[in-house]
Write a protein that holds these residues in place. Structure first.
Motif, PDB file in Angstrom:
ATOM      1  N   THR A  71      -7.779   6.344   2.673  1.00  0.00           N
ATOM      2  CA  THR A  71      -6.574   6.571   3.470  1.00  0.00           C
ATOM      3  C   THR A  71      -5.328   5.973   2.836  1.00  0.00           C
ATOM      4  O   THR A  71      -4.220   6.344   3.188  1.00  0.00           O
ATOM      5  CB  THR A  71      -6.751   5.969   4.878  1.00  0.00           C
ATOM      6  OG1 THR A  71      -7.089   4.581   4.747  1.00  0.00           O
ATOM      7  CG2 THR A  71      -7.834   6.691   5.647  1.00  0.00           C
ATOM      8  N   SER A  72      -5.511   5.015   1.933  1.00  0.00           N
ATOM      9  CA  SER A  72      -4.350   4.401   1.293  1.00  0.00           C
ATOM     10  C   SER A  72      -4.762   3.767  -0.024  1.00  0.00           C
ATOM     11  O   SER A  72      -5.938   3.463  -0.245  1.00  0.00           O
ATOM     12  CB  SER A  72      -3.725   3.338   2.197  1.00  0.00           C
ATOM     13  OG  SER A  72      -4.635   2.273   2.425  1.00  0.00           O
ATOM     14  N   GLU A  90      -4.307   4.372  10.119  1.00  0.00           N
ATOM     15  CA  GLU A  90      -4.090   5.494   9.196  1.00  0.00           C
ATOM     16  C   GLU A  90      -4.993   6.665   9.532  1.00  0.00           C
ATOM     17  O   GLU A  90      -4.575   7.834   9.464  1.00  0.00           O
ATOM     18  CB  GLU A  90      -4.337   5.017   7.761  1.00  0.00           C
ATOM     19  CG  GLU A  90      -3.325   3.990   7.283  1.00  0.00           C
ATOM     20  CD  GLU A  90      -3.786   3.209   6.066  1.00  0.00           C
ATOM     21  OE1 GLU A  90      -3.079   2.260   5.674  1.00  0.00           O
ATOM     22  OE2 GLU A  90      -4.860   3.544   5.514  1.00  0.00           O
ATOM     23  N   LYS A 106       0.813  -1.210   0.000  1.00  0.00           N
ATOM     24  CA  LYS A 106       0.000   0.000   0.000  1.00  0.00           C
ATOM     25  C   LYS A 106       0.846   1.260   0.000  1.00  0.00           C
ATOM     26  O   LYS A 106       2.031   1.247   0.342  1.00  0.00           O
ATOM     27  CB  LYS A 106      -0.913   0.016   1.220  1.00  0.00           C
ATOM     28  CG  LYS A 106      -0.173   0.244   2.528  1.00  0.00           C
ATOM     29  CD  LYS A 106      -1.118   0.432   3.688  1.00  0.00           C
ATOM     30  CE  LYS A 106      -0.311   0.666   4.977  1.00  0.00           C
ATOM     31  NZ  LYS A 106      -1.182   0.862   6.130  1.00  0.00           N
ATOM     32  N   CYS A 139      -6.615   0.673   8.113  1.00  0.00           N
ATOM     33  CA  CYS A 139      -7.120   2.030   7.922  1.00  0.00           C
ATOM     34  C   CYS A 139      -7.502   2.681   9.251  1.00  0.00           C
ATOM     35  O   CYS A 139      -7.590   3.904   9.337  1.00  0.00           O
ATOM     36  CB  CYS A 139      -8.292   2.044   6.943  1.00  0.00           C
ATOM     37  SG  CYS A 139      -9.832   1.353   7.571  1.00  0.00           S
ATOM     38  N   GLY A 173     -11.300   3.821   4.406  1.00  0.00           N
ATOM     39  CA  GLY A 173     -10.637   2.615   3.929  1.00  0.00           C
ATOM     40  C   GLY A 173      -9.726   2.876   2.761  1.00  0.00           C
ATOM     41  O   GLY A 173      -9.314   4.011   2.513  1.00  0.00           O
ATOM     42  N   ASP A 174      -9.436   1.824   2.020  1.00  0.00           N
ATOM     43  CA  ASP A 174      -8.595   1.984   0.850  1.00  0.00           C
ATOM     44  C   ASP A 174      -9.462   2.074  -0.393  1.00  0.00           C
ATOM     45  O   ASP A 174     -10.678   1.906  -0.336  1.00  0.00           O
ATOM     46  CB  ASP A 174      -7.582   0.830   0.742  1.00  0.00           C
ATOM     47  CG  ASP A 174      -8.249  -0.519   0.618  1.00  0.00           C
ATOM     48  OD1 ASP A 174      -9.201  -0.626  -0.170  1.00  0.00           O
ATOM     49  OD2 ASP A 174      -7.808  -1.467   1.280  1.00  0.00           O
TER      50      ASP A 174
END
Length: 482
Positions: A384-385, A314, A288, A311, A367-368
């Motif tokens: 967040t990523s 993060e 990530k 997350c 989340g991603d």
């Protein structure tokens, strides 16, 4: 350019918990890892995401890389300034050819360290309930190669010294030469009734044993089609096995589990399953990149749903770096999986699973970018990523799958189902084909529904979406013994 350094590391016999602390530290710092077939590939997951992984596996009938090529690669990578790990199964000094590799490095004045490992000749018997020495049964122990560089591969050994002078003998990788071994030990004075045990894939949940005597073990091996990798142990100390066998009595011994993964790190569920005796292959492997986020409206939401444990960290890191006091957030916290809920609970919040979340109220999904607003059309999304499939691990996974005899599939969350299916396609594999003969277990009702919607086989779920409940559920479903 400054010359790098090489660590010649013993990976231990298979159980990832048996690697030394120094060996693990070397893996984490490595820029290049050259690894063997018998080094558990799960150890590679502890390496940095940009570490170069080079497979040097050897099979009896073929070599991926010959020893000379391995030596050359070690020199080449070190002279390029890299921190290199040569990861070898067991102990590198026990039939691991570490002397040849160290000599090649010394020739070029490349600095190196040799990190010992636990040898399979000791560990595999212990996992089968057999100490190789015992005050009443065995006061001497020998490790012996079961093949050599001769034309026919049959070892030229001091057979009389072994037969008459050593109580316990461990032959390495000798299934093909077993008749020759038994014949020579008997001819040089070892009683034909001496116990023999073969231990295949020692310290793994797929560990198998086959026991007999010097007189009958060859016929038993042929009948059972027993193969390498295996340790052949000879000696009276084998009689202790019935009393002190411990590994084969663990709740999940024999379970070879494929666990769908949505996060980047080794999961707590995987570790718990391994602690109970299972082999666990986690797939897919992710990497990530953390992204900047907009926190201006974060205090306006009534519900915040976290899609992964990663997350959670993060999100709170972004709050801290943005100077936002957590007390300004009035939202209730929810997690897509029990792992996400636990990550929130660990920070002092009373979080709940997503299935307990009400329909009303403004929702933020954290989340991603692989998680979309499924079933939550009006929600806002905070990415967040960026999560990407770690393609370097795809061939590693295929080798692990080919060598294992997986009998169980676990989906820990609904989000894991689609990601698992899509990642298998990247390997050229169809999920339905991979899972057709496995017991497929879902963690929670939403996950069960996602498995059904994907058209995959399904065999139920534990009473609670908790790792302890999963172990109890699997332990109650006996695995057929081979």
């Amino acid at each position: 350019m400054k010359t790098g350094k090489v660590f010649l590391v013993g990976a231990g016999p298979g159980d990832v918990g048996l690697i030394t602390i120094k060996g693990m530290e070397a893996i984490k710092k490595a820029e290049v890892i050259l690894y063997d077939r018998l080094a558990n590939p799960k150890l590679l997951e502890f390496a940095a995401c940009d570490c170069e992984l080079i497979y040097c596996g050897k099979l009896p009938d073929r070599h991926i890389l010959r020893q000379e090529n391995i030596n050359e690669l070690l020199v080449e990578k070190a002279l390029a300034g890299k921190m290199v790990v040569r990861l070898k199964g067991g102990d590198p000094g026990v039939f691991g050819r570490v002397g040849e590799e160290a000599a090649a490095l010394a020739h070029y004045q490349i600095p190196f360290e040799i990190v010992p490992g636990i040898s399979s000749g000791i560990a595999a018997p212990l996992y089968a309930g057999i100490p190789v020495t015992h005050r009443e049964h065995a006061e001497s122990f020998a490790v012996v190669t079961a093949h050599d560089k001769s034309e026919d591969g049959k070892p030229l050994l001091n057979w009389e010294g072994l037969a008459r002078g050593v109580d316990t003998i461990a032959f390495y990788m000798g299934v093909g030469n077993l008749p020759f071994i038994c014949e020579n030990l008997i001819n040089h004075g070892k009683p034909a009734s001496t116990p023999v045990i073969l231990i295949q894939w020692g310290t793994f949940a797929r560990q198998k044993t086959l026991q007999g005597t010097l007189a009958d073990i060859t016929a038993k091996v042929v009948a059972a089609r027993f193969t390498n990798p295996a340790i052949i142990l000879v000696g009276e100390v084998i009689s202790l096995r019935e009393k002190i066998s411990w590994f084969e009595r663990m709740p999940l011994y024999g379970r070879q589990i494929l666990l769908a993964r949505t996060g980047e790190s080794v999961s707590g569920m995987a570790q718990h399953l391994m602690d109970q005796g299972a082999d666990v292959i986690e797939f897919p492997k992710w990497k990530k990149k953390v992204l900047p986020v907009d926190l201006t409206k974060v205090s306006d939401y009534e519900k915040i749903l976290f899609t992964s444990p990663e997350c959670v960290g993060e999100f709170f890191t972004a709050l801290f770096e943005g100077g936002i006091d957590i007390r300004k957030i009035r939202a209730d916290f929810f997690g897509v999986s029990s792992k996400s809920v636990k990550a929130l609970n660990a920070r002092g919040f009373s979080a709940k699973l997503a299935e307990e979340m009400s329909e009303s109220g403004d929702l933020l999904i954290v989340g991603d970018d692989s998680i979309l607003r499924k079933n939550h059309d009006n929600a806002d999304l905070m990415v967040t990523s960026k999560k990407e499939l770690d393609r370097q691990f795809l061939p590693i996974f295929k080798r692990m799958l080919a060598e294992a005899d997986v009998n169980t599939m676990v989906f820990p969350s609904s989000a894991s189902v689609e990601q698992f299916v899509e990642a298998l396609k990247e390997c050229g594999l169809d999920a339905a084909d991979v899972l057709k003969d496995l017991q497929v277990v879902s963690m929670g009702k939403q996950t069960l529904a996602a498995v059904a919607a994907a058209g995959l086989p399904s065999h139920g779920m534990p009473e609670r979406a908790m790792k302890e409940a999963l172990v109890a559920y699997l332990a109650g479903q006996p695995v057929e013994e081979v």
